[in-house]
Motif scaffolding. Structure first.
Motif, mmCIF file in Angstrom:
data_model
loop_
_atom_site.group_PDB
_atom_site.id
_atom_site.type_symbol
_atom_site.label_atom_id
_atom_site.label_comp_id
_atom_site.label_asym_id
_atom_site.label_seq_id
_atom_site.Cartn_x
_atom_site.Cartn_y
_atom_site.Cartn_z
ATOM 1 N N ALA A 40 71.972 -53.083 -10.064
ATOM 2 C CA ALA A 40 70.890 -53.999 -9.765
ATOM 3 C C ALA A 40 70.033 -54.159 -11.197
ATOM 4 C CB ALA A 40 69.710 -52.881 -8.902
ATOM 5 N N ARG A 41 70.911 -54.290 -12.013
ATOM 6 C CA ARG A 41 70.229 -54.536 -13.470
ATOM 7 C C ARG A 41 70.416 -56.127 -13.697
ATOM 8 N NH1 ARG A 41 73.313 -50.704 -17.291
ATOM 9 N NH2 ARG A 41 74.816 -50.719 -15.415
ATOM 10 N N ALA A 42 69.671 -56.658 -14.514
ATOM 11 C CA ALA A 42 69.378 -58.046 -14.915
ATOM 12 C C ALA A 42 70.837 -58.539 -15.200
ATOM 13 C CB ALA A 42 68.563 -58.467 -16.011
ATOM 14 N N GLY A 43 71.188 -59.782 -14.448
ATOM 15 C CA GLY A 43 72.415 -60.529 -14.532
ATOM 16 C C GLY A 43 73.428 -60.009 -13.840
ATOM 17 N N THR A 44 73.380 -58.923 -13.310
ATOM 18 C CA THR A 44 74.710 -58.348 -12.332
ATOM 19 C C THR A 44 75.193 -59.016 -11.247
ATOM 20 O OG1 THR A 44 73.684 -56.207 -12.967
ATOM 21 C CG2 THR A 44 75.632 -56.192 -11.355
ATOM 22 N N ASN A 45 76.452 -59.539 -11.386
ATOM 23 C CA ASN A 45 77.154 -60.006 -10.227
ATOM 24 C C ASN A 45 77.998 -59.118 -9.695
ATOM 25 O OD1 ASN A 45 76.974 -63.234 -9.693
ATOM 26 N ND2 ASN A 45 77.102 -63.213 -12.199
ATOM 27 N N THR A 46 77.812 -58.887 -8.625
ATOM 28 C CA THR A 46 78.602 -57.608 -7.850
ATOM 29 C C THR A 46 79.397 -58.326 -6.596
ATOM 30 O OG1 THR A 46 76.844 -56.215 -8.591
ATOM 31 C CG2 THR A 46 78.376 -55.555 -7.006
ATOM 32 N N THR A 47 80.640 -57.968 -6.804
ATOM 33 C CA THR A 47 81.490 -58.386 -5.376
ATOM 34 C C THR A 47 81.884 -57.118 -5.054
ATOM 35 O OG1 THR A 47 82.269 -60.033 -6.462
ATOM 36 C CG2 THR A 47 83.572 -59.324 -4.754
ATOM 37 N N PHE A 48 81.777 -56.947 -3.664
ATOM 38 C CA PHE A 48 81.766 -55.456 -2.919
ATOM 39 C C PHE A 48 82.623 -55.788 -1.663
ATOM 40 C CE2 PHE A 48 77.683 -57.349 -2.132
ATOM 41 C CZ PHE A 48 77.631 -57.289 -0.685
ATOM 42 N N GLY A 49 83.262 -54.744 -1.283
ATOM 43 C CA GLY A 49 84.065 -54.749 0.037
ATOM 44 C C GLY A 49 84.239 -53.514 0.742
ATOM 45 N N GLN A 50 84.447 -53.210 1.916
ATOM 46 C CA GLN A 50 84.405 -52.074 2.611
ATOM 47 C C GLN A 50 85.293 -52.067 3.758
ATOM 48 O OE1 GLN A 50 80.951 -49.015 3.170
ATOM 49 N NE2 GLN A 50 81.614 -49.652 5.446
ATOM 50 N N TYR A 51 86.243 -50.951 4.145
ATOM 51 C CA TYR A 51 86.971 -50.831 5.395
ATOM 52 C C TYR A 51 86.576 -49.715 5.788
ATOM 53 C CZ TYR A 51 90.799 -50.033 8.420
ATOM 54 O OH TYR A 51 91.421 -49.798 9.741
ATOM 55 N N SER A 52 86.212 -49.751 7.367
ATOM 56 C CA SER A 52 86.032 -48.546 8.052
ATOM 57 C C SER A 52 86.750 -48.619 9.464
ATOM 58 C CB SER A 52 84.731 -48.424 8.321
ATOM 59 O OG SER A 52 83.912 -49.592 8.967
ATOM 60 N N TYR A 53 86.979 -47.296 9.940
ATOM 61 C CA TYR A 53 87.557 -47.374 11.232
ATOM 62 C C TYR A 53 87.185 -46.211 12.015
ATOM 63 C CZ TYR A 53 91.316 -47.022 14.372
ATOM 64 O OH TYR A 53 92.305 -46.888 15.775
ATOM 65 N N ASP A 54 87.076 -46.426 13.263
ATOM 66 C CA ASP A 54 86.442 -45.569 14.375
ATOM 67 C C ASP A 54 87.741 -44.835 15.162
ATOM 68 O OD1 ASP A 54 85.107 -44.256 16.484
ATOM 69 O OD2 ASP A 54 83.743 -45.786 16.842
ATOM 70 N N PHE A 55 87.772 -43.720 14.981
ATOM 71 C CA PHE A 55 89.087 -43.347 15.731
ATOM 72 C C PHE A 55 88.956 -43.076 17.032
ATOM 73 C CE2 PHE A 55 89.663 -42.205 11.193
ATOM 74 C CZ PHE A 55 91.314 -42.258 10.913
ATOM 75 N N ALA A 56 87.771 -43.328 17.424
ATOM 76 C CA ALA A 56 87.773 -43.228 18.983
ATOM 77 C C ALA A 56 88.617 -44.214 19.924
ATOM 78 C CB ALA A 56 86.205 -43.558 19.481
ATOM 79 N N ARG A 57 89.084 -45.229 18.996
ATOM 80 C CA ARG A 57 89.996 -46.142 19.662
ATOM 81 C C ARG A 57 91.482 -45.406 19.857
ATOM 82 N NH1 ARG A 57 87.987 -51.125 20.939
ATOM 83 N NH2 ARG A 57 85.550 -51.040 20.253
ATOM 84 N N VAL A 58 91.830 -44.359 19.144
ATOM 85 C CA VAL A 58 92.832 -43.698 19.331
ATOM 86 C C VAL A 58 92.650 -42.308 19.759
ATOM 87 C CG1 VAL A 58 94.150 -44.953 17.583
ATOM 88 C CG2 VAL A 58 92.636 -42.825 16.775
ATOM 89 N N GLY A 59 91.569 -42.199 20.755
ATOM 90 C CA GLY A 59 91.387 -40.953 21.394
ATOM 91 C C GLY A 59 90.843 -39.810 20.577
ATOM 92 N N VAL A 60 90.067 -40.118 19.454
ATOM 93 C CA VAL A 60 89.476 -39.106 18.662
ATOM 94 C C VAL A 60 88.030 -39.586 18.677
ATOM 95 C CG1 VAL A 60 89.499 -37.405 16.936
ATOM 96 C CG2 VAL A 60 91.606 -38.578 17.416
ATOM 97 N N PRO A 61 87.181 -39.384 19.429
ATOM 98 C CA PRO A 61 85.710 -39.822 19.491
ATOM 99 C C PRO A 61 84.999 -38.763 18.495
ATOM 100 C CG PRO A 61 86.122 -38.709 21.510
ATOM 101 C CD PRO A 61 87.519 -38.973 20.885
ATOM 102 N N GLY A 62 84.125 -39.580 17.768
ATOM 103 C CA GLY A 62 83.010 -38.753 16.589
ATOM 104 C C GLY A 62 83.849 -38.720 15.440
ATOM 105 N N LEU A 63 84.938 -39.138 15.154
ATOM 106 C CA LEU A 63 85.679 -39.221 13.917
ATOM 107 C C LEU A 63 85.783 -40.741 13.453
ATOM 108 C CD1 LEU A 63 87.214 -37.923 11.484
ATOM 109 C CD2 LEU A 63 89.386 -38.664 12.823
ATOM 110 N N LYS A 64 85.113 -40.925 12.014
ATOM 111 C CA LYS A 64 84.889 -42.247 11.399
ATOM 112 C C LYS A 64 85.329 -41.951 9.939
ATOM 113 C CE LYS A 64 81.289 -43.855 14.771
ATOM 114 N NZ LYS A 64 80.091 -44.403 14.865
ATOM 115 N N ALA A 65 85.790 -42.962 9.411
ATOM 116 C CA ALA A 65 86.338 -43.083 8.017
ATOM 117 C C ALA A 65 85.897 -44.514 7.158
ATOM 118 C CB ALA A 65 87.701 -42.447 7.635
ATOM 119 N N SER A 66 85.667 -44.430 6.100
ATOM 120 C CA SER A 66 85.549 -45.696 5.387
ATOM 121 C C SER A 66 85.845 -45.668 3.841
ATOM 122 C CB SER A 66 84.029 -46.134 5.486
ATOM 123 O OG SER A 66 83.300 -45.320 4.975
ATOM 124 N N VAL A 67 86.142 -46.615 3.166
ATOM 125 C CA VAL A 67 86.544 -46.645 1.956
ATOM 126 C C VAL A 67 85.907 -47.795 1.318
ATOM 127 C CG1 VAL A 67 88.542 -47.727 2.023
ATOM 128 C CG2 VAL A 67 88.197 -46.546 -0.038
#
Length: 453
Positions: free
Chosen positions: A355-382
């Motif tokens: 958040a300093r002056a002039g900063t150009n930031t490109t960002f990305g994130q991938y997340s997955y909800d493991f409830a879709r493969v039978g493990v409700p409550g488990l989530k991960a992201s990077v």
């Protein structure tokens, strides 16, 4: 006694006489939340210079601490009648479990007089509230706003809270109006309340005013406008738009646009205690707020998968500004433990803010909800963020920085330990030039909430 505390006590006394009214008790909720947190901040830059550096005896370059927090919340219903009244109360207790032997640093827990951590700390807050039709007013010392111009921080053992008054109105269909005035803050590592300020300033203020609206133009499109003013520090305008395009039952595309325009107010920029450099880097006018920041984020969701990409631009004249009491000290010059604050930018990440002056930031994130493969409550992201074009203090030359964060969360869904959750987070930050020290940070958090009623 402070006038606000006296007024709150009177209000609570009146409400107590109506505690038997229908709705007040029947709709009440009482819960006890527990949080255990291990925090490990590995100062890589300090290790690199350890061979030649001289540090005080007993001090280490890293920070490793473990704490236990308890939060008891009582939320009443409202009394019957045209105007309903109620009470919210909150008791907080923090315990130092480990972090001695030179590993304690300010910010995670309150400081003792000898520079180590205190063994425990606590505080109590309460709000009186009233409801008329679809409008609610809250007045007290346990406020936790979550708005574009102010986000209460809950990133440590105990949460940050504020003192003041707020109003939320939904009288008009699809329109939510928020307004308020805050006077003090209670830091996440403190038993005390402080005035409101910006990190880097030695003065504080007792007047943070805000107003804004959220308008749901269509079921998929929400527009926002907010204005805030920290007296003698800054004025800030915010514009936002969020749109969710439903492609199919299990597929969507979300667009989130945000724009901030911040400028000086009152004594700021005139020299003295109200001047500051909010987050380091270049300032066109020393100590004076002058910033425009825009950001855009796009998220594609398919089943349990979510891919987010975005960009953020901080203007060249000065860094982004937000409420943070990190530089407020007591009468002996010691930090009050009020530092640490959140703000409504996508780059408010685990370690750095971009958040300093002039900063150009490109960002990305991938997340997955493991409830879709039978493990409700488990989530991960990077997530990955890279900032470039950061202007140095002199305004001549630029540098860059990057951060990579990963986390995995799990909440037990059934059985004796239903609701018990754990979160493991790891972040790596590297910067150039005048960037903060390189850091590797790990956090392990265990949460549990028991509902009595």
């Amino acid at each position: 006694m402070y006038k606000s505390s006296l007024a709150l006590a009177v209000a609570l006394g009146v409400l107590a006489q109506q505690a038997g009214a229908a709705g007040f008790v029947e709709d009440s909720k009482l819960s006890l939340s527990s949080r255990t947190m291990y925090y490990d901040n590995d100062n890589r830059e300090a290790h690199a210079t350890a061979a030649t550096a001289t540090r005080p005896a007993g001090k280490r370059p890293d920070q490793r601490e473990t704490g236990q927090g308890f939060k008891l919340d009582y939320i009443s219903g409202f009394t019957e009648g045209t105007v309903g009244f109620g009470i919210d109360a909150q008791a907080l207790w923090g315990i130092h479990l480990d972090g001695g032997r030179g590993y304690h640093k300010s910010g995670f827990m309150p400081d003792a007089s000898n520079g180590s951590s205190v063994n425990q700390w606590a505080r109590f807050g309460a709000n009186a509230k009233a409801r008329f039709s679809k409008t609610e007013a809250h007045f007290g010392s346990a406020l936790a706003p979550n708005l574009p111009i102010l986000v209460a921080n809950d990133g440590r053992v105990l949460p940050q809270t504020f003192e003041g008054g707020t109003i939320t109105s939904k009288e008009i269909d699809n329109l939510t109006i928020n307004a308020g005035q805050l006077t003090h803050a209670m830091g996440r590592a403190s038993s005390n309340r402080t005035g409101l300020s910006v990190n880097g300033a030695s003065a504080d203020s007792n007047k943070f005013r805000y107003g804004g609206l959220d308008y749901k133009l269509t079921p998929d499109l929400t527009l926002q406008y907010y204005y805030s003013n920290l007296e003698d520090f800054y004025k800030q305008h915010f514009l936002g738009a969020t749109h969710v395009f439903k492609i199919a039952d299990d597929q969507s595309f979300k667009t989130d646009l945000r724009y901030f325009d911040s400028s000086s107010d009152g004594k700021n920029g005139d020299g003295g205690n109200y001047d500051f450099n909010n987050n380091g880097g270049y300032e066109k006018n020393e100590g004076k707020v002058d910033n425009k920041t825009w950001s855009a984020m796009f998220t594609y969701t398919l089943g349990g998968h979510a891919l987010m990409l975005g960009h953020q631009q901080v203007s060249d004249d000065g860094g982004f500004v937000w409420l943070n009491q990190g530089s407020v000290t007591d009468g002996n010059g010691r930090a009050e433990g009020a530092g640490g604050a959140s703000f409504y930018l996508f780059t408010d990440s685990m370690i750095n803010q971009f958040a300093r002056a002039g900063t150009n930031t490109t960002f990305g994130q991938y997340s997955y909800d493991f409830a879709r493969v039978g493990v409700p409550g488990l989530k991960a992201s990077v997530a990955y963020l890279r900032g470039t074009d950061i202007r140095n203090d002199s305004g001549h030359g630029t540098y860059s920085e990057w951060e990579r964060d990963a986390r995995i969360d799990y909440v037990i869904q059934e059985g004796t330990f239903k609701g018990l959750g754990a979160s493991l987070r790891h972040g790596i930050y590297r910067g150039e030039g005048e960037s903060p020290a390189d850091q590797d940070q790990t956090r392990l958090i265990v949460n549990y909430t028991y509902n009595f009623m």
